[in-house]
Every structure is written in structure tokens, then in C-alpha cells.
Scaffold this motif. Structure first.
Motif, PDB file in Angstrom:
ATOM      1  N   ASP A  23       2.197  -4.874   0.873  1.00  0.00           N
ATOM      2  CA  ASP A  23       3.363  -4.638   1.727  1.00  0.00           C
ATOM      3  C   ASP A  23       3.270  -3.288   2.428  1.00  0.00           C
ATOM      4  O   ASP A  23       3.646  -3.153   3.601  1.00  0.00           O
ATOM      5  N   PHE A  24       2.784  -2.279   1.718  1.00  0.00           N
ATOM      6  CA  PHE A  24       2.637  -0.941   2.296  1.00  0.00           C
ATOM      7  C   PHE A  24       1.687  -0.980   3.491  1.00  0.00           C
ATOM      8  O   PHE A  24       1.984  -0.453   4.575  1.00  0.00           O
ATOM      9  N   ILE A  33       6.560  -0.135  -4.014  1.00  0.00           N
ATOM     10  CA  ILE A  33       6.103  -1.068  -2.995  1.00  0.00           C
ATOM     11  C   ILE A  33       4.634  -1.421  -3.243  1.00  0.00           C
ATOM     12  O   ILE A  33       3.795  -0.539  -3.429  1.00  0.00           O
ATOM     13  N   ASN A  90       2.783   4.955  -2.879  1.00  0.00           N
ATOM     14  CA  ASN A  90       3.733   3.856  -3.087  1.00  0.00           C
ATOM     15  C   ASN A  90       4.913   4.262  -3.956  1.00  0.00           C
ATOM     16  O   ASN A  90       6.008   3.698  -3.833  1.00  0.00           O
ATOM     17  N   TRP A 142      10.960  -2.447   4.449  1.00  0.00           N
ATOM     18  CA  TRP A 142      10.785  -3.173   3.187  1.00  0.00           C
ATOM     19  C   TRP A 142      12.130  -3.481   2.545  1.00  0.00           C
ATOM     20  O   TRP A 142      12.363  -4.600   2.072  1.00  0.00           O
ATOM     21  N   GLU A 145      13.641  -6.359   4.399  1.00  0.00           N
ATOM     22  CA  GLU A 145      12.972  -7.619   4.048  1.00  0.00           C
ATOM     23  C   GLU A 145      13.449  -8.152   2.703  1.00  0.00           C
ATOM     24  O   GLU A 145      13.626  -9.360   2.519  1.00  0.00           O
ATOM     25  N   LYS A 146      13.632  -7.244   1.751  1.00  0.00           N
ATOM     26  CA  LYS A 146      13.972  -7.637   0.385  1.00  0.00           C
ATOM     27  C   LYS A 146      15.478  -7.727   0.154  1.00  0.00           C
ATOM     28  O   LYS A 146      15.921  -8.012  -0.962  1.00  0.00           O
ATOM     29  N   LEU A 183       3.238  -3.127   6.487  1.00  0.00           N
ATOM     30  CA  LEU A 183       4.310  -2.440   7.205  1.00  0.00           C
ATOM     31  C   LEU A 183       3.804  -1.195   7.931  1.00  0.00           C
ATOM     32  O   LEU A 183       4.352  -0.816   8.973  1.00  0.00           O
TER      33      LEU A 183
END
Length: 449
Positions: free
Chosen positions: A108-109, A104, A94, A146, A149-150, A112
């Protein structure tokens, strides 16, 4: 594979294609082996998550990770939401993917990784036995999903050993940073230094408007010749267009001035050790000025640099005695560590070395033995690497005060027992540095802006 449920399974997916193919690969050159077009295909199947995002790519031989971190941190302190993609990691995968210093999360890791599983499997089914989807490309896909998304404002991406054929080079980057280029990976990037330079400068593409070249030494003329061919709109060279001066390295960091065409920043304080980090910081200031669109507020730059963390890179993790950790695995990198130790003025240094057998362990031992009161050979508590059986014998050929302790914790205890020790240096492979961070109970998931 019926879905991914753990971080370990997500990591296994990222390395799966490479591990399947590696035994069948005969060619060495990146131009023949690495296939960034497969990463581009993966991104298309995922809906092109990189589309509409802004990217800064950082390539080079030395300091690219530190420079990427400095750029991302300064932009975060300026109020931008910044993605950062680097390698390798110390403890958890991560760590390679961060936003404003936060890695991350596992959830989420894993989620995804499941998202890329279908497209990955589709591509994998059509590959020859000696072809593979690059692990960096798969990790980059997770990162870009990610970041999208963020809603990051900009993303700083560290390249791998080359540039031109790196998986990250599928990205359209408006900014490109070239850190010092050295003679390295000649089997993969060579055979000549002109070839190496061409690989590194391969991140400069038609859409790249701004290029920043850090201090280069003997390589600079080759870079300038190649740069004339590429002809980006704006090129800035360290020492000509911006620079760090009055550099004063010390026990807890480095003080220096930065001068750019836009502003003068006197007596900046950087928590990272080593005079070379001041050069990296000057590059970061120049890049961030151009992204920001003006001079950086002085207090913002000073506050950012004074507090910045970059784990495992000449990092001071304790003070009494001083404990420094660094991931040097070759003679050149060890020489930089030597400069840092000398700048700190420490005389009674116990060095703990754990470099794998397939790396330049003799070069590291040779450099470190020159300034160490005692030299201890060790290995991490958890590692899949092979460590050299003759490391202690080689160390003893250079110094009578050499010993061997396994694992690292035993070596640290032995170092602490030495009389009058004023610094302990832990140097070696990333898993060794990760081991040290665990021993000192230090968090790597959130390293701050």
C-alpha cells in the motif's frame, strides 16, 4: 523517476524535494521556510483525500507522540477504526502510518507513493531552488489516502516541532491537544516563548471546537492569554478540568486515578513507564470521553492502558535484567528517563549512550552518569549520522567507569558481563533504539490496538 517499486524508493520520494533544496536555504524561521500551502495544493491535486475525515491534532514539546498513541489506542478499544500518524520511525518508515496499531503494508505504501508521484512532480517543477515540499506533507498525503481507502472513523495526527506552519495543519481538526510546551527550537520558532506558544496553538482553527491543555508549568499563563484571543468553544485544562492523581510509578508501569467531570477512574494500570505518562493518559481519557460522547467504560480504559505498547519511549523490552530503551537526545529528555529509573528502584544500572554529534550528547551523558554504575558509549550498527569523537573523553571527565564499544551489540554484551547489574538503559538516537529492537527480535509493524 519511472515509477516507484520498493519501500526505499517510496521513502526517497518523500525526502526528495527537501534534499534538493536544503543546501540553498538561508532562512531558519519556520514562518519563512515551511510552506504548508504546497501540501494543500498537493491534496487538491489528489482530490482532497482529507475531505470528510475527522482529525485530532496533537502539538507540544514533550509527550505528544505518547499522548497521540494513548488517544488512538483508547478509541480503538472503544470500537472505532482509528488512523494514527506520528514521527519519527524506528526501523521502517511505515511505522509512522497506522490503523488500529498496524502499520501501512509495503504494498500500500508503494502504491500510494506512486499515486502522489504525478502531482508531486507537477508542483516540484515550479519551485525555486530554496523551496521544497515538506517530507511530512508528502507522508501525510499517503496517510490520508490510506485512511480514506480503509474508511477510518477518526484519525489522530502528531504535529512536528511547531504547529502553525506544520504541514499537518492543513487539516480541519475538531479537536486539538496541547502537551507541555517548553523552550525549544528557538531558532525556528522563537525568538521568544510567546512566539513558541503561538506556533503550538496555531493548530487551533475556527473549526476546532474542543481544546485540551496538558500540564504546563510556567508556560500556562502565556497559553491562557493566547487562548483568550483564539476563543475556541470548549477549553479543558489539566489540573482544573481533569487530572491524574495518586500516581504510583513502578517497575512494570504506572498506577493512577483519573478524575473528569463525567467520571472517576480508580487504579488504572498503564504499561508505560514514568509518572508523566499518567498525565498523558488522563488527557487521553478526557479527549476520548468527548469524542465518544460519555464516560469511558472502566474495564475498557483499564484493559487498553494495561496492554498498550509505544516502542522506544521509556520502553521496557526485557526483564532479567530489566532493559529500558528511550530516544532521549537532550538533557531535558534524559531527566525524564532518570525519573523513570529512580521510580523503578534500580541501583546497579549500566547505561549505554549513542547520541549524534549534532545533538545534546553532553547533556545526556551528564544526566545519565549521575545514576549509572557504568557508562558505555556506542553507536548503532546502521546509521547515516555522525557520532561525537569526544564522547568517551567527556564521559570519563564525569565518571571513572566509562568505556566505549561499537556497535550497540558489543556494548550490550559488555553490559551483560557486569556483575550484579539489575538494569540496562539504552538511550540515544532513533536508529540506536531501532538497533536495540532488532537485537531483541521485536516486531514494530503491529503494536496492537
Amino acid at each position: 523517476m519511472n515509477g516507484i517499486h520498493t519501500r526505499k524508493e517510496a521513502e526517497d520520494l518523500i525526502y526528495r524535494s527537501y534534499l534538493r533544496a536544503v543546501g540553498n536555504i538561508k532562512e531558519k524561521r519556520d514562518a519563512e521556510v515551511r510552506k504548508p500551502e504546497l501540501t494543500r495544493k498537493l491534496f487538491r491535486l489528489l482530490g482532497s483525500p482529507d475531505r470528510g475525515q475527522k482529525f485530532i491534532l496533537v502539538a507540544g514539546s514533550k509527550g505528544k507522540g505518547s499522548t497521540a498513541r494513548l488517544i488512538s489506542s483508547l478509541l480503538s478499544h472503544l470500537g472505532w477504526k482509528v488512523g494514527l500518524f506520528t514521527s519519527p520511525h524506528l526501523v521502517a518508515f511505515n511505522e509512522r502510518i497506522r490503523i488500529d496499531g498496524k502499520a501501512i503494508p509495503d504494498g500500500d505504501f508503494i502504491r500510494l507513493a506512486n499515486e502522489i508521484l504525478g502531482p508531486f512532480t507537477e508542483i516540484e517543477s515550479g519551485l525555486r531552488d530554496d523551496e521544497y515540499q515538506g517530507p511530512i506533507g508528502l507522508a501525510l498525503a499517503v496517510a490520508c489516502l490510506w485512511f480514506k481507502e480503509k474508511n477510518t472513523d477518526i484519525n489522530v495526527i502528531e504535529c512536528g516541532r511547531g504547529g502553525k506552519f506544520d504541514d499537518v495543519n492543513i487539516l480541519d481538526n475538531e479537536w486539538a491537544v496541547i502537551t507541555p510546551v517548553m523552550e525549544e527550537h528557538m531558532t525556528h520558532l522563537g525568538p521568544t516563548m510567546d512566539d513558541v506558544v503561538s506556533h503550538k496553538l496555531g493548530i487551533i482553527k475556527p473549526k476546532t471546537k474542543f481544546v485540551y491543555v496538558s500540564g504546563q508549568g510556567e508556560t500556562l499563563p502565556k497559553i491562557k492569554v493566547r487562548m483568550d484571543d483564539l476563543a475556541p468553544a470548549h477549553v479543558f485544562y489539566y489540573g482544573e478540568d481533569f487530572l491524574a492523581e495518586n500516581i504510583s510509578p513502578g517497575e512494570t508501569g504506572t498506577c493512577f486515578d483519573v478524575r473528569t467531570p463525567r467520571a472517576f477512574y480508580p487504579r488504572l494500570r498503564l504499561s508505560l513507564l514514568g509518572a508523566f505518562q499518567a498525565v498523558n493518559a488522563a488527557v487521553a481519557v478526557k479527549v476520548c470521553e468527548d469524542v465518544y460522547g460519555g464516560a469511558i467504560p472502566y474495564q475498557t480504559a483499564d484493559r487498553c492502558f494495561a496492554a498498550i505498547q509505544w516502542p522506544g519511549r521509556c520502553e521496557l523490552i526485557d526483564r532479567n535484567p530489566a532493559v529500558i530503551v528511550d530516544g532521549a537526545i537532550n538533557e531535558k529528555s534524559a531527566a525524564y528517563v532518570k525519573e523513570v529509573i529512580e521510580s523503578m528502584g534500580r541501583k546497579n544500572v549500566v547505561s549505554i549512550v549513542g547520541v549524534p554529534a549534532d545533538k545534546d550528547y553532553k547533556g545526556v551523558i551528564r544526566v545519565v552518569s549521575g545514576f549509572s554504575k557504568k557508562l558505555l558509549i556506542t553507536s548503532p550498527d546502521i546509521s547515516y549520522l555522525t557520532f561525537p569523537a569526544d564522547a568517551l573523553a567527556y564521559a570519563r571527565s564525569l565518571t571513572a567507569r566509562a568505556a566505549e564499544f561499537h556497535p550497540l551489540e558489543a556494548a550490550v554484551k559488555a553490559a551483560m558481563r557486569e556483575r550484579d547489574v539489575d538494569a540496562i538503559l539504552i538511550v540515544g538516537t532513533q536508529s540506536l533504539i531501532a538497533n536495540a529492537k532488532r537485537l531483541w527480535n521485536q516486531n514494530l509493524m503491529d503494536i496492537g490496538k
